[in-house]
Design a protein around this motif. Structure first.
Motif, mmCIF file in Angstrom:
data_model
loop_
_atom_site.group_PDB
_atom_site.id
_atom_site.type_symbol
_atom_site.label_atom_id
_atom_site.label_comp_id
_atom_site.label_asym_id
_atom_site.label_seq_id
_atom_site.Cartn_x
_atom_site.Cartn_y
_atom_site.Cartn_z
ATOM 1 N N GLU A 172 -41.617 18.104 21.404
ATOM 2 C CA GLU A 172 -41.184 17.230 22.495
ATOM 3 C C GLU A 172 -40.218 16.178 21.936
ATOM 4 O O GLU A 172 -40.529 15.509 20.950
ATOM 5 N N ILE A 173 -39.071 16.031 22.553
ATOM 6 C CA ILE A 173 -38.079 15.074 22.044
ATOM 7 C C ILE A 173 -38.449 13.661 22.503
ATOM 8 O O ILE A 173 -38.664 13.428 23.687
ATOM 9 N N ARG A 174 -38.494 12.741 21.543
ATOM 10 C CA ARG A 174 -38.832 11.338 21.877
ATOM 11 C C ARG A 174 -37.634 10.396 21.787
ATOM 12 O O ARG A 174 -37.494 9.484 22.577
ATOM 13 N N HIS A 175 -36.790 10.595 20.762
ATOM 14 C CA HIS A 175 -35.680 9.644 20.548
ATOM 15 C C HIS A 175 -34.347 10.358 20.360
ATOM 16 O O HIS A 175 -34.285 11.392 19.681
ATOM 17 N N PHE A 176 -33.306 9.748 20.897
ATOM 18 C CA PHE A 176 -31.927 10.099 20.540
ATOM 19 C C PHE A 176 -31.254 8.802 20.108
ATOM 20 O O PHE A 176 -31.343 7.785 20.791
ATOM 21 N N ARG A 177 -30.582 8.847 18.984
ATOM 22 C CA ARG A 177 -29.886 7.660 18.460
ATOM 23 C C ARG A 177 -28.474 8.114 18.119
ATOM 24 O O ARG A 177 -28.290 8.887 17.171
ATOM 25 N N GLY A 178 -27.491 7.714 18.903
ATOM 26 C CA GLY A 178 -26.131 8.210 18.648
ATOM 27 C C GLY A 178 -25.138 7.082 18.561
ATOM 28 O O GLY A 178 -25.169 6.135 19.370
ATOM 29 N N ARG A 179 -24.248 7.164 17.578
ATOM 30 C CA ARG A 179 -23.223 6.122 17.458
ATOM 31 C C ARG A 179 -21.926 6.742 16.986
ATOM 32 O O ARG A 179 -21.927 7.617 16.112
ATOM 33 N N TYR A 180 -20.851 6.290 17.609
ATOM 34 C CA TYR A 180 -19.524 6.772 17.208
ATOM 35 C C TYR A 180 -18.716 5.543 16.811
ATOM 36 O O TYR A 180 -18.394 4.698 17.640
ATOM 37 N N LEU A 181 -18.412 5.456 15.522
ATOM 38 C CA LEU A 181 -17.821 4.240 14.954
ATOM 39 C C LEU A 181 -16.440 4.529 14.365
ATOM 40 O O LEU A 181 -16.304 5.411 13.522
ATOM 41 N N GLN A 182 -15.462 3.769 14.811
ATOM 42 C CA GLN A 182 -14.142 3.782 14.172
ATOM 43 C C GLN A 182 -13.750 2.333 13.906
ATOM 44 O O GLN A 182 -14.449 1.397 14.318
ATOM 45 N N ASP A 183 -12.619 2.130 13.239
ATOM 46 C CA ASP A 183 -12.323 0.753 12.788
ATOM 47 C C ASP A 183 -10.880 0.309 12.984
ATOM 48 O O ASP A 183 -10.469 -0.698 12.429
ATOM 49 N N TRP A 184 -10.119 1.048 13.801
ATOM 50 C CA TRP A 184 -8.697 0.753 13.897
ATOM 51 C C TRP A 184 -8.356 -0.244 15.001
ATOM 52 O O TRP A 184 -7.190 -0.632 15.149
ATOM 53 N N GLY A 185 -9.352 -0.671 15.786
ATOM 54 C CA GLY A 185 -9.052 -1.453 16.991
ATOM 55 C C GLY A 185 -8.798 -2.931 16.764
ATOM 56 O O GLY A 185 -8.279 -3.619 17.657
ATOM 57 N N ASP A 186 -9.133 -3.437 15.573
ATOM 58 C CA ASP A 186 -9.078 -4.880 15.335
ATOM 59 C C ASP A 186 -7.673 -5.318 14.931
ATOM 60 O O ASP A 186 -7.470 -5.879 13.867
ATOM 61 N N ASP A 187 -6.699 -5.030 15.793
ATOM 62 C CA ASP A 187 -5.306 -5.354 15.480
ATOM 63 C C ASP A 187 -4.585 -5.696 16.781
ATOM 64 O O ASP A 187 -4.209 -4.820 17.550
ATOM 65 N N PRO A 188 -4.382 -7.009 17.029
ATOM 66 C CA PRO A 188 -3.789 -7.426 18.303
ATOM 67 C C PRO A 188 -2.360 -6.919 18.492
ATOM 68 O O PRO A 188 -1.855 -6.883 19.622
ATOM 69 N N LEU A 190 -1.315 -3.895 17.915
ATOM 70 C CA LEU A 190 -1.287 -2.466 18.269
ATOM 71 C C LEU A 190 -0.933 -2.289 19.743
ATOM 72 O O LEU A 190 -1.513 -2.936 20.604
ATOM 73 N N ASP A 191 -0.001 -1.384 20.005
ATOM 74 C CA ASP A 191 0.408 -1.127 21.385
ATOM 75 C C ASP A 191 0.185 0.355 21.672
ATOM 76 O O ASP A 191 0.949 1.193 21.216
ATOM 77 N N THR A 192 -0.863 0.684 22.384
ATOM 78 C CA THR A 192 -1.165 2.074 22.713
ATOM 79 C C THR A 192 -1.771 2.134 24.109
ATOM 80 O O THR A 192 -2.415 1.180 24.563
ATOM 81 N N TRP A 193 -1.602 3.298 24.768
ATOM 82 C CA TRP A 193 -2.184 3.459 26.109
ATOM 83 C C TRP A 193 -3.694 3.279 26.061
ATOM 84 O O TRP A 193 -4.328 2.966 27.067
ATOM 85 N N ARG A 194 -4.297 3.444 24.889
ATOM 86 C CA ARG A 194 -5.756 3.330 24.779
ATOM 87 C C ARG A 194 -6.257 1.915 25.068
ATOM 88 O O ARG A 194 -7.449 1.716 25.314
ATOM 89 N N PHE A 195 -5.370 0.891 25.005
ATOM 90 C CA PHE A 195 -5.780 -0.483 25.316
ATOM 91 C C PHE A 195 -5.374 -0.894 26.729
ATOM 92 O O PHE A 195 -5.545 -2.051 27.110
ATOM 93 N N ASP A 196 -4.813 0.026 27.473
ATOM 94 C CA ASP A 196 -4.333 -0.271 28.823
ATOM 95 C C ASP A 196 -5.337 0.327 29.821
ATOM 96 O O ASP A 196 -5.491 1.545 29.909
ATOM 97 N N ALA A 197 -5.997 -0.541 30.584
ATOM 98 C CA ALA A 197 -7.058 -0.070 31.487
ATOM 99 C C ALA A 197 -6.522 0.922 32.512
ATOM 100 O O ALA A 197 -7.219 1.864 32.895
ATOM 101 N N THR A 198 -5.295 0.741 32.948
ATOM 102 C CA THR A 198 -4.736 1.655 33.946
ATOM 103 C C THR A 198 -4.558 3.051 33.361
ATOM 104 O O THR A 198 -4.816 4.053 34.023
#
Ligand SMILES: NC(=O)c1ccc[n+]([C@@H]2O[C@H](COP(=O)([O-])OP(=O)(O)OC[C@H]3O[C@@H](n4cnc5c(N)ncnc54)[C@H](O)[C@@H]3O)[C@@H](O)[C@H]2O)c1
Length: 385
Positions: A172-188, A190-198
């Motif tokens: 019987e499965i009791r726990h799922f622990r999942g994390r996806y970690l990257q580190d490139w976002g801490d750069d004001p 950076l200009d990419t569509w990935r930071f544009d909510a639209t």
């Protein structure tokens, strides 16, 4: 004069490969995913011979004329265009592959399906649950095959985990622990569509969290409630930089889902662990060929064991090398597209091993619930239409 049929000087005639049907491929996007998918299309016939269908790279679309022309030449497409509608209207194309930004998933994918083409669309399917639902419904109504590119389902270790869970190895499965970690976002700067909510819909959530949600659903089951924190660290940024969510599954398991582009030093660390009543499984993308397995079976030498998932009878390994000659991230797309081509050729279902557009929509409902919970501080129920 007839050609020699065998021996030195024999020519591989068209008849030799003519027994395998071709499928014309139309690709939208030539950058990260355009390159990854094109690489897979080129490898499939060579590595998985005989392939279900032989991909013929017909056309690729992008915005920049010089860049898309260069990509067509490099990847081996016959034609290029700056208007994706040329691909949708091309009768020689049987599979439309959407590797564009999230805001460009809905219209071209629906148009291609309505033109009778099978469709592969990158994740997240839409920018939110409403858009994802619309894509799923309209594409499903056409009857074409559809696959949402949650490629981590096609990591051999992940498929092995699914097979072990289906066989009851974990109890019987009791726990799922999942994390996806990257580190490139801490750069004001950076200009990419990935930071544009639209353009993107959300930030780390749709980009990375959606993968974790899909694998949680793939390995454990449907998610019923979420309690989340959603954080934007950089002033002025219109999408989330990090999400932390506690989730409950319909089958009684509980879990956590984490996604961030601010985990310095973590370049592409997709890690998950599952604990059941009979054992545990753990995985880290940075060691993609390994599955860590613990069995609570009374063995005095028990402990987590590192299984190198590269044996001849391991998932997908019939395509590759002798045991221990490991494969990488790019090969997940070979497995994924091979699976879709098999479904197209044989009329089989993309589910349950491949993610359909329904899976893309369901992941989007979980993402929306995380956004709601992050905004109101409440535990949110995930409801599916
Ligand atoms: N499955 C995965 O592991 C994975 C990894 C990365 C990205 N993705 C997804 O793939 C999609 C694309 O991401 P990416 O990293 O390749 O982005 P990218 O920015 O590297 O590439 C986007 C491509 O879309 C093209 N494009 C943009 N607007 C266009 C238009 N109007 N007409 C034609 N082409 C246009 C660009 O020219 C570019 O080639 C996203 O939905 C993303 O979430 C999935």
């Amino acid at each position: 004069m007839s050609e020699k049929a065998s021996g030195i000087g024999a020519k591989v005639s068209d008849a030799a490969i003519g027994e395998i049907d071709e499928i014309g491929i139309g690709m939208l996007g030539y950058a990260f995913m355009g390159k990854a998918h094109s690489n897979a299309f080129r490898k499939i016939a060579y590595m998985t011979w005989p392939p279900p269908l032989k991909p013929r790279l017909v056309a690729i679309a992008g915005r920049d004329e010089a860049a898309v022309a260069g990509a067509a030449q490099r990847y081996g497409y016959e034609r290029w265009t700056t208007d994706w509608r040329d691909i949708v209207s091309d009768p020689s194309i049987g599979l439309f592959d959407n590797g564009g930004p999230n805001s460009l998933h809905a219209e071209p994918t629906i148009a291609a399906a309505e033109a009778g083409k099978h469709v592969l669309c990158e994740k997240p399917l839409g920018r939110d649950a409403d858009e994802s639902y619309d894509i799923w419904q309209r594409v499903a109504a056409t009857g074409v095959k559809h696959l949402c590119a949650f490629n981590y389902r096609f990591v051999p270790a992940v498929r092995l985990a699914r097979e072990m869970i289906d066989a009851g190895d974990l109890g019987e499965i009791r726990h799922f622990r999942g994390r996806y970690l990257q580190d490139w976002g801490d750069d004001p700067s950076l200009d990419t569509w990935r930071f544009d909510a639209t353009a993107a819909g959300s930030g780390a959530l749709g980009d990375l969290g959606a993968h974790v949600i899909d694998l949680a659903r793939f390995l454990v089951g449907e998610i019923s409630t979420v309690s989340a924190l959603v954080q934007t660290f950089l002033p002025g940024r219109s999408v989330d930089d990090a999400v932390e969510a506690a989730v409950a599954f319909e089958n009684g398991a509980v879990g956590t889902i984490e996604a961030t582009r601010f985990a310095l030093g973590r370049r592409n660390a997709f890690q998950w662990e599952i604990n059941g009543s009979k054992g545990s499984l753990a995985f880290d993308m940075e060691n993609l060929n390994e599955l860590h397995v613990f069995r609570a079976d009374g063995d005095r030498a028990r402990g987590f064991k590192k299984v190198l998932v590269s044996e001849a009878d391991h998932p997908f390994w019939e395509f590759w090398w002798p045991p221990g000659h490991i494969i990488g991230w790019g090969e997940t797309f070979v497995h994924e597209i091979h699976h879709l081509l098999g479904a197209i050729k044989n009329g089989t279902d993309v589910a349950p091993y491949g993610a359909t557009f329904e899976d893309g929509y369901r992941a989007a409902e979980v993402c929306d619930a995380i956004v709601r919970s992050g905004a109101n501080g409440q535990r949110e129920t995930v409801t599916y239409r």
